[in-house]
Design an enzyme around this catalytic site. Structure first.
Site, PDB file in Angstrom:
ATOM      1  N   LEU A 176       0.866  -1.174   0.000  1.00 20.59           N
ATOM      2  CA  LEU A 176       0.000   0.000   0.000  1.00 20.59           C
ATOM      3  C   LEU A 176       0.903   1.223   0.000  1.00 20.59           C
ATOM      4  O   LEU A 176       1.980   1.210   0.603  1.00 20.59           O
ATOM      5  CB  LEU A 176      -0.905   0.021   1.245  1.00 20.59           C
ATOM      6  CG  LEU A 176      -1.950  -1.080   1.391  1.00 20.59           C
ATOM      7  CD1 LEU A 176      -2.698  -0.919   2.716  1.00 20.59           C
ATOM      8  CD2 LEU A 176      -2.930  -1.080   0.232  1.00 20.59           C
ATOM      9  N   ASP A 177       0.470   2.278  -0.670  1.00 20.02           N
ATOM     10  CA  ASP A 177       1.230   3.524  -0.630  1.00 20.02           C
ATOM     11  C   ASP A 177       1.366   3.995   0.814  1.00 20.02           C
ATOM     12  O   ASP A 177       0.531   3.680   1.671  1.00 20.02           O
ATOM     13  CB  ASP A 177       0.528   4.615  -1.445  1.00 20.02           C
ATOM     14  CG  ASP A 177       0.448   4.290  -2.916  1.00 20.02           C
ATOM     15  OD1 ASP A 177       1.292   3.502  -3.393  1.00 20.02           O
ATOM     16  OD2 ASP A 177      -0.461   4.817  -3.590  1.00 20.02           O
ATOM     17  N   LYS A 178       2.376   4.789   1.063  1.00 20.48           N
ATOM     18  CA  LYS A 178       2.632   5.301   2.412  1.00 20.48           C
ATOM     19  C   LYS A 178       1.379   5.907   3.027  1.00 20.48           C
ATOM     20  O   LYS A 178       1.048   5.642   4.186  1.00 20.48           O
ATOM     21  CB  LYS A 178       3.745   6.348   2.350  1.00 20.48           C
ATOM     22  CG  LYS A 178       3.982   7.082   3.663  1.00 20.48           C
ATOM     23  CD  LYS A 178       5.022   8.182   3.512  1.00 20.48           C
ATOM     24  CE  LYS A 178       5.176   8.981   4.796  1.00 20.48           C
ATOM     25  NZ  LYS A 178       6.169  10.074   4.659  1.00 20.48           N
ATOM     26  N   ARG A 238      -5.535   5.625  -7.765  1.00 17.37           N
ATOM     27  CA  ARG A 238      -5.312   7.071  -7.837  1.00 17.37           C
ATOM     28  C   ARG A 238      -5.245   7.544  -9.289  1.00 17.37           C
ATOM     29  O   ARG A 238      -5.828   8.576  -9.651  1.00 17.37           O
ATOM     30  CB  ARG A 238      -4.028   7.414  -7.082  1.00 17.37           C
ATOM     31  CG  ARG A 238      -4.086   7.033  -5.610  1.00 17.37           C
ATOM     32  CD  ARG A 238      -2.711   7.043  -4.954  1.00 17.37           C
ATOM     33  NE  ARG A 238      -2.126   8.384  -4.964  1.00 17.37           N
ATOM     34  CZ  ARG A 238      -0.863   8.616  -4.617  1.00 17.37           C
ATOM     35  NH1 ARG A 238      -0.066   7.622  -4.244  1.00 17.37           N
ATOM     36  NH2 ARG A 238      -0.405   9.852  -4.643  1.00 17.37           N
TER      37      ARG A 238
END
Length: 333
Positions: free
Chosen positions: A157-159, A262
């Protein structure tokens, strides 16, 4: 439940900064590496170094295979092959260390973990974040993770994305989970707050390829595969609620490209709230992209049981919904 991870094998008297100039490590290729490319097999045996760095060492002549220096990363290894590799410390290797960390464990057994990752936690060490990552916390939680590539992490997962991740605790389970993800047998669903009031059909499949943005290498973009490199990607988007400021949607991943949701949401004129990289702006109190991995479902690789997990909305996400006047019950998703 929140578990504070003890440091496995922590020696308070050991000098943390004492690093050898170089280390020669012996290699013994097992049946699991039989038929693999040399560089891929080395990732198994020396997991604290990246594959790209190991390829550099091969090219520099730092790898000996069956008493001969080899400079060919694509060379196939066989069960029983012996060798050695000369290693020098890098930021990547020094980042492969255990750290005490509070992990929000949703599920744990001898084979795997399911973790509810908070926003702001980097999953894997990278430039600018060589410590304090989820990988460091996993190494602190379980010493067996040192024997696994990426400490058993099979997806990221992205930060600034919160929510559920599955982590393997053995190589066989890691391989099984990677295969299941590639076969689209692991169901991953996200909640997102997006700019723009939703119009038209409440369900939409966004199926456009994603590749590196040619104008900005730090971004991804929808690309034309006839012109740019990229990979096919599909996200199913379902409207859950509309508001004057934007919309709440559920996104179901069918592929796992970098920044997929996104990029796809921005491509249909609904960038995520506070996603400054892809056209969003801060709003509703959100200071990170409004994306939360709320549901994860898969068959247990060992027991075969069907597992399904849900992560409650983080406080910032819940407050954002309230500020928009959106009433939402996760139990109905």
């Amino acid at each position: 439940m929140i578990i504070s991870a003890p440091l496995a094998g922590d020696d308070p008297d050991q000098e943390a900064d004492a690093q050898p100039e170089a280390e020669v490590r012996l290699l013994n290729f097992s049946v699991e590496q039989h038929g693999m490319r040399l560089d891929r097999a080395l990732v198994d045996l020396v997991p604290e170094f990246s594959r790209s760095y190991l390829q550099q060492l091969i090219e520099l002549g730092s790898v000996v295979l069956n008493d001969k220096i080899t400079r060919k990363a694509s060379q196939k290894v066989k069960f029983g092959d012996l060798g050695s590799i000369e290693l020098r410390p890098t930021p990547q290797s020094q980042a492969f260390k255990a750290e005490s960390m509070a992990l929000d464990l949703v599920f744990a057994d001898a084979h795997l973990l399911v973790i509810n990752k908070p926003a702001g936690l980097v999953v894997h060490p990278a430039p600018g974040n060589w410590s304090g990552t989820l990988m460091n916390g996993l190494l602190g939680y379980d010493a067996q993770a040192f024997g696994l590539p990426r400490a058993g992490i099979v997806h990221r997962l992205d930060k600034d994305t919160s929510g559920l991740m599955v982590v393997a605790r053995s190589r066989s389970v890691m391989d099984a989970l990677v295969r299941a993800i590639a076969a689209r047998e692991v169901k991953r669903q996200y909640l997102a707050l997006a700019h723009g009031t939703w119009r038209g059909a409440t369900d939409r499949a966004v199926e456009t390829p994603i590749g590196r943005d040619s104008a900005n290498r730090l971004r991804m973009a929808v690309v034309d595969l006839a012109v740019h490199g990229g990979k096919a990607a599909r996200t199913d988007v379902a409207l859950l609620a509309n508001a004057a400021q934007g919309c709440l949607v559920k996104c179901t991943l069918h592929t796992g490209r970098t920044h997929q949701i996104r990029v796809h949401m921005a491509s249909i004129a609904h960038p995520l709230v506070a996603d400054l990289t892809y056209g969003g702006v801060e709003g509703a109190g959100m200071q990170r992209q409004a994306l939360h991995a709320f549901r994860l479902a898969f068959l247990h690789p060992v027991t075969g049981l069907a597992l399904e997990f849900h992560a409650p909305l983080p406080e910032d996400f819940s407050q954002a919904l309230l500020s928009w006047g959106v009433q939402y019950n996760m139990d109905h998703t």
